[in-house]
Design a protein around this motif. Structure first.
Motif, PDB file in Angstrom:
ATOM      1  N   SER A   1       0.832  -1.214   0.000  1.00 41.62           N
ATOM      2  CA  SER A   1       0.000   0.000   0.000  1.00 41.62           C
ATOM      3  C   SER A   1       0.857   1.250   0.000  1.00 41.62           C
ATOM      4  O   SER A   1       0.527   2.242  -0.664  1.00 41.62           O
TER       5      SER A   1
ATOM      6  N   ALA B   1       0.727   4.008  -2.755  1.00 42.45           N
ATOM      7  CA  ALA B   1       0.460   5.387  -2.343  1.00 42.45           C
ATOM      8  C   ALA B   1       1.380   6.366  -3.039  1.00 42.45           C
ATOM      9  O   ALA B   1       1.014   7.522  -3.280  1.00 42.45           O
TER      10      ALA B   1
ATOM     11  N   SER C   1      -0.495   6.957  -6.390  1.00 41.59           N
ATOM     12  CA  SER C   1      -1.944   7.102  -6.532  1.00 41.59           C
ATOM     13  C   SER C   1      -2.486   8.388  -5.933  1.00 41.59           C
ATOM     14  O   SER C   1      -3.298   9.063  -6.546  1.00 41.59           O
TER      15      SER C   1
ATOM     16  N   SER D   1      -6.518   7.291  -0.986  1.00 45.86           N
ATOM     17  CA  SER D   1      -6.622   6.148  -0.084  1.00 45.86           C
ATOM     18  C   SER D   1      -7.659   5.144  -0.570  1.00 45.86           C
ATOM     19  O   SER D   1      -7.515   3.938  -0.372  1.00 45.86           O
TER      20      SER D   1
ATOM     21  N   CYS E   1      -6.057   3.109  -3.244  1.00 44.82           N
ATOM     22  CA  CYS E   1      -5.062   2.260  -2.594  1.00 44.82           C
ATOM     23  C   CYS E   1      -5.740   1.034  -1.971  1.00 44.82           C
ATOM     24  O   CYS E   1      -5.279  -0.102  -2.151  1.00 44.82           O
TER      25      CYS E   1
ATOM     26  N   GLY F   1      -4.662   1.470   3.301  1.00 51.43           N
ATOM     27  CA  GLY F   1      -5.035   2.391   2.240  1.00 51.43           C
ATOM     28  C   GLY F   1      -4.945   3.846   2.643  1.00 51.43           C
ATOM     29  O   GLY F   1      -4.737   4.725   1.796  1.00 51.43           O
ATOM     30  N   THR F   2      -5.071   4.134   3.951  1.00 55.16           N
ATOM     31  CA  THR F   2      -5.028   5.526   4.395  1.00 55.16           C
ATOM     32  C   THR F   2      -3.642   6.140   4.220  1.00 55.16           C
ATOM     33  O   THR F   2      -3.502   7.366   4.259  1.00 55.16           O
TER      34      THR F   2
ATOM     35  N   GLY G   1      -2.207   6.324   1.601  1.00 59.31           N
ATOM     36  CA  GLY G   1      -2.242   6.979   0.301  1.00 59.31           C
ATOM     37  C   GLY G   1      -2.389   8.484   0.353  1.00 59.31           C
ATOM     38  O   GLY G   1      -1.965   9.186  -0.565  1.00 59.31           O
TER      39      GLY G   1
ATOM     40  N   SER H   1      -0.398  13.458  -2.999  1.00 61.90           N
ATOM     41  CA  SER H   1      -1.635  13.358  -2.241  1.00 61.90           C
ATOM     42  C   SER H   1      -2.602  14.437  -2.703  1.00 61.90           C
ATOM     43  O   SER H   1      -2.264  15.619  -2.694  1.00 61.90           O
TER      44      SER H   1
ATOM     45  N   GLY I   1       3.873   9.496   6.673  1.00 64.11           N
ATOM     46  CA  GLY I   1       3.476   8.236   6.047  1.00 64.11           C
ATOM     47  C   GLY I   1       4.335   7.069   6.508  1.00 64.11           C
ATOM     48  O   GLY I   1       3.830   5.970   6.777  1.00 64.11           O
TER      49      GLY I   1
ATOM     50  N   GLU J   1      -7.876  11.004   7.425  1.00 69.32           N
ATOM     51  CA  GLU J   1      -7.758   9.614   6.996  1.00 69.32           C
ATOM     52  C   GLU J   1      -8.228   8.641   8.072  1.00 69.32           C
ATOM     53  O   GLU J   1      -8.671   7.533   7.757  1.00 69.32           O
TER      54      GLU J   1
END
Length: 435
Positions: free
Chosen positions: A107, A111, A114, A117, A120, A150-151, A153, A159, A184, A374
């Motif tokens: 992920s 991230a 992408s 989230s 992701c 996924g968060t 991401g 972002s 992150g 998130e």
């Protein structure tokens, strides 16, 4: 009715409309238009509706949003990140809960291309969850891990949330990206700790794998990571090397993703068009919400309600710590009911003056805010990442089980927020060194 009263009435009406499930963009624009009409008359209201949307959407920095979105959708539909998970799975094969940890690292890799989230979670859910279920991982651990992973991401650049925040708060996008890296990484480490602790306390959650992987096989598995690493090197190397701006980085990244997918044989016309359609739809919905927030900012400024509320918030807090705790609680509660970008754009007109008056760094606050937003993606009852994972697994796992699976990670998220709040240098140091 006084001007401040009109502004407060407008905010109350906005809350009612959102509670009635009226789309947040429509609610923002409608309330702002009616409020401006009440304050200044129809000519000003129609003038604002004609000028402000153009002024906001004509901001050159916003052009990076559809490009980063397109980069993420292309990477998702052409499976560019599958090799990242497979490599992490092989290298983590001997670690307790190795597949769950691999999904976290996978992920983090997704991230980096992408910026979303939701994308992701959707991508890693389709790749990692079936693999974990096949190896008899407990469904709560499998689905909960991917939902929270996924968060990451929204923190690791690029972002979309950080781009929008930077535009509204007038903070350097490049510095926000740099600040998001440390947050992150800290989040990913926290999630890995949660997996290790849970598996240690209850080994049945992640049975040991019988597979033994040689060092040669581990090295060979790295071969599948070249597509994602090539795109990442192209984006970050050029961005932080000063070759192109954050705005241009989105276009460069999207081009590289298409090129890599074409070379690897994964890019078809149907996949390209599907990515393009999803990019257009997502960009349009984001811009409608952002334009509505821009109109709301003007309405609150003209009515004086924004300054009134900001002053009220400042007067209630007897210390900066209490003020920060209050803001954190507000965003955690809002995250339970609103999607992140809507919650951010809805509140920034009121919160930014408070942050500025408190003397806090807008850069640091942007990262903390993103982290708080998130957390809302995984908290009930509207945890969007949870419902994305539910859509992936179908009837295999109940929604309540997925929410139970994320509870441990929410505790870790709150610990990460506390660390970022107590030690702002964790966010600010890298932008100071490289910004």
């Amino acid at each position: 009715m006084s001007e401040v009263a009109i502004g407060l009435t407008g905010l109350g009406s906005l809350m009612v409309l959102i509670a009635l499930r009226v789309p947040i963009g429509v609610s923002l624009i409608g309330v702002s238009f009616v409020g401006l009409w009440s304050l200044m008359g129809p000519r000003v209201a129609w003038g604002a509706l004609g000028v402000i949307p153009y002024q906001f959407s004509a901001n050159w920095i916003l052009s990076s949003i559809p490009m980063f979105l397109f980069l993420g959708f292309i990477s998702y539909h052409t499976h560019l990140t599958r090799g990242m998970f497979n490599a992490a799975r092989v290298w983590m094969s001997a670690v307790p809960g190795g597949l769950a940890i691999a999904s976290i690292f996978g992920s983090a890799g997704f991230a980096a291309v992408s910026g979303s989230s939701l994308a992701c979670s959707a991508a890693m859910g389709r790749i990692a969850i079936p693999e974990m279920i096949k190896h008899k991982y407990h469904p709560e651990l499998a689905t909960g891990t991917v939902a929270v992973a996924g968060t990451i991401g929204a923190l690791i650049p690029p972002s979309i949330i950080l781009i929008l925040y930077g535009v509204i708060a007038q903070v350097s996008i490049a510095k926000l990206f740099l600040g998001g890296i440390s947050a992150g990484i800290l989040t990913a480490i926290g999630y890995v700790i949660v997996v290790l602790v849970r598996v240690k306390l209850n080994p049945a959650l992640a049975p040991e794998r019988d597979e033994r992987v040689s060092f040669a096989e581990k090295v060979y598995a790295l071969k599948g990571t070249w597509p994602i690493f090539l795109v990442m090197i192209g984006i970050f190397g050029g961005l932080f090397g000063g070759i192109f701006t954050p705005t241009e980085a989105g276009a460069v990244g999207a081009f590289l993703a298409c090129l890599v997918a074409l070379v690897s044989g994964e890019l078809t016309f149907d996949r390209f068009m599907k990515a393009a359609r999803e990019t257009i739809m997502t960009t349009a919905s984001l811009l409608v919400i952002a334009i509505g927030a821009s109109l709301l900012t003007r309405f609150l400024a003209l009515s004086g309600a924004g300054d009134y509320l900001s002053a009220g918030i400042m007067s209630l807090a007897t210390s900066p710590t209490l003020l920060l705790v209050g803001i954190i609680v507000v965003y955690l509660l809002m995250g339970m009911f609103l999607e992140p970008i809507g919650a951010m754009l809805l509140t920034l007109p009121i919160i930014l003056p408070v942050v500025d008056s408190a003397g806090w760094s807008l850069l640091w606050f942007g990262i903390v805010l993103t982290k708080l937003l998130e957390i809302g993606m995984i908290t009930p009852p509207i945890g969007m990442n949870v419902f994305v994972i539910k859509g992936v697994v179908g009837d295999l796992v109940k929604t309540s089980a997925i929410f139970r699976g994320v509870l441990w990670f929410i505790v870790m998220d709150l610990i990460v927020v506390a660390i970022l709040s107590a030690f702002p240098a964790l966010v600010l140091k890298l932008p100071e060194l490289l910004g």
